[in-house]
Design a protein around this motif. Structure first.
Motif, PDB file in Angstrom:
ATOM      1  N   LYS A 174      -4.593  -6.246  -5.907  1.00  0.00           N
ATOM      2  CA  LYS A 174      -3.624  -5.339  -6.523  1.00  0.00           C
ATOM      3  C   LYS A 174      -3.321  -5.881  -7.920  1.00  0.00           C
ATOM      4  CE  LYS A 174      -3.233  -3.376  -2.464  1.00  0.00           C
ATOM      5  NZ  LYS A 174      -3.787  -2.033  -2.203  1.00  0.00           N
ATOM      6  N   VAL A 175      -3.598  -5.101  -8.945  1.00  0.00           N
ATOM      7  CA  VAL A 175      -3.420  -5.560 -10.327  1.00  0.00           C
ATOM      8  C   VAL A 175      -2.450  -4.630 -11.055  1.00  0.00           C
ATOM      9  CG1 VAL A 175      -4.562  -6.027 -12.526  1.00  0.00           C
ATOM     10  CG2 VAL A 175      -5.747  -6.542 -10.373  1.00  0.00           C
ATOM     11  N   VAL A 176      -1.377  -5.214 -11.606  1.00  0.00           N
ATOM     12  CA  VAL A 176      -0.466  -4.431 -12.448  1.00  0.00           C
ATOM     13  C   VAL A 176      -0.519  -4.964 -13.871  1.00  0.00           C
ATOM     14  CG1 VAL A 176       1.147  -3.858 -10.597  1.00  0.00           C
ATOM     15  CG2 VAL A 176       1.577  -5.855 -12.023  1.00  0.00           C
ATOM     16  N   ARG A 177      -0.275  -4.087 -14.806  1.00  0.00           N
ATOM     17  CA  ARG A 177      -0.131  -4.459 -16.210  1.00  0.00           C
ATOM     18  C   ARG A 177       1.319  -4.225 -16.594  1.00  0.00           C
ATOM     19  NH1 ARG A 177      -5.760  -1.511 -18.210  1.00  0.00           N
ATOM     20  NH2 ARG A 177      -7.161  -3.195 -17.492  1.00  0.00           N
ATOM     21  N   MET A 233       1.867  -3.451  -3.852  1.00  0.00           N
ATOM     22  CA  MET A 233       1.394  -4.350  -2.805  1.00  0.00           C
ATOM     23  C   MET A 233       1.362  -3.658  -1.442  1.00  0.00           C
ATOM     24  SD  MET A 233       0.158  -7.363  -2.662  1.00  0.00           S
ATOM     25  CE  MET A 233       0.345  -9.126  -2.388  1.00  0.00           C
ATOM     26  N   GLU A 234       2.207  -2.667  -1.237  1.00  0.00           N
ATOM     27  CA  GLU A 234       2.278  -1.981   0.053  1.00  0.00           C
ATOM     28  C   GLU A 234       1.229  -0.878   0.202  1.00  0.00           C
ATOM     29  OE1 GLU A 234       6.302  -0.596   0.141  1.00  0.00           O
ATOM     30  OE2 GLU A 234       7.062  -2.462   1.013  1.00  0.00           O
ATOM     31  N   THR A 235       0.474  -0.588  -0.850  1.00  0.00           N
ATOM     32  CA  THR A 235      -0.543   0.462  -0.756  1.00  0.00           C
ATOM     33  C   THR A 235      -1.736  -0.023   0.062  1.00  0.00           C
ATOM     34  OG1 THR A 235      -1.539  -0.237  -2.850  1.00  0.00           O
ATOM     35  CG2 THR A 235       0.119   1.520  -2.951  1.00  0.00           C
ATOM     36  N   GLY A 236      -2.573   0.929   0.453  1.00  0.00           N
ATOM     37  CA  GLY A 236      -3.753   0.599   1.235  1.00  0.00           C
ATOM     38  C   GLY A 236      -4.846  -0.029   0.398  1.00  0.00           C
ATOM     39  N   PRO A 237      -5.921  -0.491   1.053  1.00  0.00           N
ATOM     40  CA  PRO A 237      -6.984  -1.215   0.345  1.00  0.00           C
ATOM     41  C   PRO A 237      -7.734  -0.381  -0.676  1.00  0.00           C
ATOM     42  CG  PRO A 237      -7.602  -0.797   2.631  1.00  0.00           C
ATOM     43  CD  PRO A 237      -6.160  -0.433   2.505  1.00  0.00           C
TER      44      PRO A 237
END
Length: 325
Positions: A174-177, A233-237
């Motif tokens: 999981k990558v956020v900017r 982070m709670e989202t699926g793969p």
């Protein structure tokens, strides 16, 4: 209302004694999880987590992510890296090592544990953008040999590593900017524009603006950022990111200075200095993807967030023995 998970998770947060990391840990503990906070305290501080040191589900490890870490966890949030120009330019080689070797070590841990891993990337991957606002599909305009490159390119390389581990090893990433984040627990001398302006205004000093003040930023309050990180982070793969997290409202630096002075209740002279090399002229997220995938929108206005931040710095400066109004 705080939503509790169906089952408690053991979560590693690197950079957990930092500004954003400590707020993230507060939220995860409130959700019922067990937290390991790893931080070498280069820019983080025990003050940010001292209220947690006796918590039965909290553990602090003084650790540098450029070295491997052997723990057993269910999830990893990787936030370890100096994030302000003053701090990341202090030792640029170490900054690059923190981003790159830190990513390698944390990804290796996630691979071994077969667990989900989160990377706090940055809007700095867009450099001084030629596209406005910046969508995740934009590849950026970065000077690879400039004084900011240790941070910009380090974070870009970390993103590369995350996606290579995802493709090669099926690591769930999981990558956020993150765009300009502000709020309580910012370091009073980190050189960021919000903390600079608030501290200068409280001390009755002139406000320092680099450039002519027409350059723009988008400021997102830390509570909103933490909410977006956890939602991702709670989202699926199938959801990997990168996802922009930032407030799409755009303000000039002059407007920010005026807002801070109004909240502090002091007028001040403005001193203009040369714009630092490679400082971006515009910075505004295209947040449509976060809204669509995460049902996320920032909820704290700049006025509200600055009021909380000013209140924090009044107390902090008093603790440091620095006279402030």
């Amino acid at each position: 209302m705080v939503r509790l998970y169906d089952s408690q998770k053991r979560i590693l947060v690197t950079g957990g004694a930092g500004f954003i990391g400590s707020h993230l840990i507060d939220r995860l503990l409130a959700q019922g999880h067990e937290i390991i906070c790893a931080d070498n305290l280069f820019t983080g501080t025990k003050r940010n987590i001292e209220h947690l040191l006796g918590h039965p589900r909290f553990e602090f490890l003084r650790h540098d992510v450029t070295f491997p870490l052997y723990v057993e966890v269910d999830e990893i949030y990787n936030l370890a890296c100096p994030a302000s120009p003053v701090h990341y330019q202090h030792d640029p080689v170490q900054t690059t090592k923190t981003s790159v070797l830190g990513a390698i070590n944390m990804l290796g841990l996630a691979k071994r544990l077969k667990c989900k891993i989160f990377q706090a990337s940055t809007s700095e991957v867009y450099g001084d953008p030629l596209v406005h606002p910046q969508p995740e599909s934009y590849w950026g305009s970065v000077n690879p040999i400039g004084p900011r490159a240790c941070y910009d390119e380090g974070k870009r390389c970390a993103e590369t590593l995350f996606f290579d581990y995802h493709r090669m090893h099926r690591t769930e990433i999981k990558v956020v900017r993150l765009f300009n984040t502000y709020g309580p627990r910012m370091h009073h001398a980190d050189g960021r524009v919000v903390s600079n302006f608030v501290v200068q205004a409280l001390k009755g000093e002139p406000i320092t603006i680099y450039g002519d003040g027409s350059q723009t930023r988008s400021f997102c309050y830390v509570d909103d950022v933490v909410d977006g990180c956890i939602r991702l982070m709670e989202t699926g793969p199938e959801v990997t990111g990168p996802v922009n997290l930032g407030n799409p409202q755009e303000f000039t630096i002059r407007q920010l200075a005026q807002s801070v002075m109004a909240i502090v209740g002091r007028s001040a002279d403005i001193v203009f200095k040369d714009l630092p090399q490679d400082d971006p002229r515009q910075r505004q997220p295209d947040a449509a993807l976060a809204e669509r995938l995460l049902h996320w929108q920032p909820s704290v206005s700049l006025q509200q967030g600055l009021e909380h931040t000013v209140d924090y710095f009044r107390i902090r400066l008093a603790e440091l023995g620095i006279p402030a109004g």
